[in-house]
Design an enzyme around this catalytic site. Structure first.
Site, PDB file in Angstrom:
ATOM      1  N   PRO A  10       0.787  -1.232   0.000  1.00 49.77           N
ATOM      2  CA  PRO A  10       0.000   0.000   0.000  1.00 49.77           C
ATOM      3  C   PRO A  10       0.821   1.286   0.000  1.00 49.77           C
ATOM      4  O   PRO A  10       1.865   1.373   0.647  1.00 49.77           O
ATOM      5  CB  PRO A  10      -0.824  -0.096   1.293  1.00 49.77           C
ATOM      6  N   ASN A  11       0.314   2.220  -0.761  1.00 47.48           N
ATOM      7  CA  ASN A  11       0.865   3.578  -0.896  1.00 47.48           C
ATOM      8  C   ASN A  11       2.120   3.647  -1.762  1.00 47.48           C
ATOM      9  O   ASN A  11       2.591   4.751  -2.054  1.00 47.48           O
ATOM     10  CB  ASN A  11       1.135   4.222   0.478  1.00 47.48           C
ATOM     11  N   ARG A  18       4.927  10.967  -2.867  1.00 45.62           N
ATOM     12  CA  ARG A  18       4.784  10.644  -1.442  1.00 45.62           C
ATOM     13  C   ARG A  18       6.126  10.812  -0.719  1.00 45.62           C
ATOM     14  O   ARG A  18       7.080  10.093  -0.994  1.00 45.62           O
ATOM     15  CB  ARG A  18       4.336   9.186  -1.310  1.00 45.62           C
ATOM     16  N   TYR A  23      11.304   8.586   0.417  1.00 44.55           N
ATOM     17  CA  TYR A  23      11.167   7.498  -0.561  1.00 44.55           C
ATOM     18  C   TYR A  23      11.755   7.822  -1.932  1.00 44.55           C
ATOM     19  O   TYR A  23      11.741   6.977  -2.823  1.00 44.55           O
ATOM     20  CB  TYR A  23       9.693   7.112  -0.696  1.00 44.55           C
ATOM     21  N   ASN A  74       7.822  -5.843  -1.039  1.00 39.65           N
ATOM     22  CA  ASN A  74       7.818  -4.667  -0.158  1.00 39.65           C
ATOM     23  C   ASN A  74       6.410  -4.597   0.430  1.00 39.65           C
ATOM     24  O   ASN A  74       5.488  -4.113  -0.236  1.00 39.65           O
ATOM     25  CB  ASN A  74       8.162  -3.392  -0.915  1.00 39.65           C
ATOM     26  N   ALA A  77       3.267  -0.664   4.741  1.00 37.72           N
ATOM     27  CA  ALA A  77       2.781  -0.593   6.134  1.00 37.72           C
ATOM     28  C   ALA A  77       2.307  -1.946   6.663  1.00 37.72           C
ATOM     29  O   ALA A  77       2.331  -2.175   7.883  1.00 37.72           O
ATOM     30  CB  ALA A  77       1.668   0.439   6.250  1.00 37.72           C
ATOM     31  N   HIS A  80       4.260  -4.095   9.356  1.00 33.59           N
ATOM     32  CA  HIS A  80       4.320  -3.862  10.794  1.00 33.59           C
ATOM     33  C   HIS A  80       3.194  -4.514  11.589  1.00 33.59           C
ATOM     34  O   HIS A  80       3.276  -4.572  12.801  1.00 33.59           O
ATOM     35  CB  HIS A  80       4.357  -2.346  11.048  1.00 33.59           C
ATOM     36  N   ASP A  87       1.305 -14.948   7.276  1.00 31.78           N
ATOM     37  CA  ASP A  87       0.934 -16.349   7.035  1.00 31.78           C
ATOM     38  C   ASP A  87       1.011 -16.685   5.548  1.00 31.78           C
ATOM     39  O   ASP A  87       1.404 -17.798   5.177  1.00 31.78           O
ATOM     40  CB  ASP A  87      -0.468 -16.629   7.588  1.00 31.78           C
ATOM     41  N   GLU A 101      12.267  -9.743   1.654  1.00 25.62           N
ATOM     42  CA  GLU A 101      11.551  -8.545   2.102  1.00 25.62           C
ATOM     43  C   GLU A 101      12.425  -7.332   1.784  1.00 25.62           C
ATOM     44  O   GLU A 101      13.616  -7.321   2.128  1.00 25.62           O
ATOM     45  CB  GLU A 101      11.302  -8.630   3.612  1.00 25.62           C
ATOM     46  N   HIS A 103      12.708  -2.877   1.623  1.00 29.24           N
ATOM     47  CA  HIS A 103      12.190  -1.555   1.953  1.00 29.24           C
ATOM     48  C   HIS A 103      13.081  -0.503   1.322  1.00 29.24           C
ATOM     49  O   HIS A 103      14.313  -0.651   1.296  1.00 29.24           O
ATOM     50  CB  HIS A 103      12.154  -1.347   3.471  1.00 29.24           C
ATOM     51  N   LEU A 104      12.458   0.550   0.848  1.00 23.94           N
ATOM     52  CA  LEU A 104      13.211   1.679   0.298  1.00 23.94           C
ATOM     53  C   LEU A 104      13.956   2.390   1.419  1.00 23.94           C
ATOM     54  O   LEU A 104      15.148   2.687   1.309  1.00 23.94           O
ATOM     55  CB  LEU A 104      12.245   2.647  -0.393  1.00 23.94           C
ATOM     56  N   SER A 105      13.233   2.689   2.479  1.00 24.84           N
ATOM     57  CA  SER A 105      13.827   3.363   3.638  1.00 24.84           C
ATOM     58  C   SER A 105      14.354   2.298   4.598  1.00 24.84           C
ATOM     59  O   SER A 105      14.195   1.098   4.355  1.00 24.84           O
ATOM     60  CB  SER A 105      12.765   4.229   4.340  1.00 24.84           C
ATOM     61  N   ARG A 110      13.558   4.674  11.835  1.00 25.84           N
ATOM     62  CA  ARG A 110      12.418   5.592  11.783  1.00 25.84           C
ATOM     63  C   ARG A 110      11.549   5.444  13.041  1.00 25.84           C
ATOM     64  O   ARG A 110      12.053   5.094  14.096  1.00 25.84           O
ATOM     65  CB  ARG A 110      11.642   5.348  10.485  1.00 25.84           C
ATOM     66  N   ARG A 114       7.637   1.273  13.259  1.00 29.73           N
ATOM     67  CA  ARG A 114       8.233   0.647  12.060  1.00 29.73           C
ATOM     68  C   ARG A 114       9.361  -0.318  12.416  1.00 29.73           C
ATOM     69  O   ARG A 114       9.897  -0.992  11.547  1.00 29.73           O
ATOM     70  CB  ARG A 114       8.772   1.720  11.117  1.00 29.73           C
TER      71      ARG A 114
HETATM   72  C1  DQA Z   1       8.385   1.025   3.435  1.00 28.85           C
HETATM   73  C2  DQA Z   1       8.547   1.301   4.935  1.00 28.85           C
HETATM   74  C3  DQA Z   1       7.220   1.146   5.651  1.00 28.85           C
HETATM   75  O1  DQA Z   1       7.391   1.456   7.032  1.00 28.85           O
HETATM   76  C4  DQA Z   1       6.197   2.109   5.084  1.00 28.85           C
HETATM   77  O2  DQA Z   1       4.946   1.904   5.697  1.00 28.85           O
HETATM   78  C5  DQA Z   1       6.093   2.056   3.608  1.00 28.85           C
HETATM   79  C6  DQA Z   1       7.306   1.889   2.815  1.00 28.85           C
HETATM   80  C7  DQA Z   1       9.690   1.292   2.668  1.00 28.85           C
HETATM   81  O3  DQA Z   1       9.794   0.821   1.515  1.00 28.85           O
HETATM   82  O4  DQA Z   1      10.580   1.996   3.162  1.00 28.85           O
HETATM   83  O5  DQA Z   1       5.037   2.256   3.041  1.00 28.85           O
HETATM   84  O6  DQA Z   1       8.059  -0.351   3.267  1.00 28.85           O
END
Ligand code: DQA
Length: 146
Positions: A10-11, A18, A23, A74, A77, A80, A87, A101, A103-105, A110, A114
């Site tokens: 998501p997002n 964003r 990001y 990725n 959110a 978390h 599962d 897994e 993550h960009l950040s 943070r 997170r």
């Molecule tokens: C994220 C880190 C997550 O905490 C956040 O909710 C995201 C992006 C990252 O790629 O850094 O949406 O997964």
């Protein structure tokens, strides 16, 4: 040719506009283009998808199991708190496939919420904090361990 599903939660469809300080400025089509180019260089056939819908993301993980594809995920959110996604991710790795897994950040540097990943414990490994290069490193990890 190995098949890899690159799944974004998501997002992440909002990349580019964003929180670019966190990001980056690359939008999702731009990210997908880079990922596909890296995958081709490494000899993979990859597919990049993004959804804001937890059920759809779970269905894609089920699809990865059924079609025997490794996954770069990725979870955004959902990382978390989604035990349902955990599962589904566990079915990938207990099924003998790899799930990286990404993550960009770097979530560990943070906000406190997170710092927990419910996915990490069932992933093959985690790569975080390198921006879009996190995806390149994940694909390289899959290639080196093929
Ligand atoms: C994220 C880190 C997550 O905490 C956040 O909710 C995201 C992006 C990252 O790629 O850094 O949406 O997964």
């Amino acid at each position: 040719m190995t098949d890899v599903l690159v799944l974004n939660g998501p997002n992440l469809g909002r990349l580019g506009s964003r929180e670019p300080d966190v990001y980056g400025h690359l939008d999702h089509p731009g990210l997908a283009g880079r990922v596909l180019a890296w995958a081709t260089e490494l000899g993979f056939e990859a597919e990049v998808r993004q959804t804001d819908d937890e059920a759809e993301l779970m269905a894609w993980l089920h699809e990865a199991v059924d079609t025997r594809r490794d996954v770069v995920l990725n979870p955004a959110a959902f990382t978390h708190y989604s035990y349902a996604l955990r599962d589904a991710a566990a079915q990938v790795t207990t099924g003998g496939l790899r799930l990286i897994e990404v993550h960009l950040s770097n979530p560990a540097s943070r906000e406190r919420f997170r710092h927990t990943s419910v996915i990490a414990g069932v992933a093959t490994g985690t790569i975080a904090g390198f921006g879009v290069d996190s995806y390149r490193l994940a694909l390289q990890a899959l290639a080196h361990q093929a």
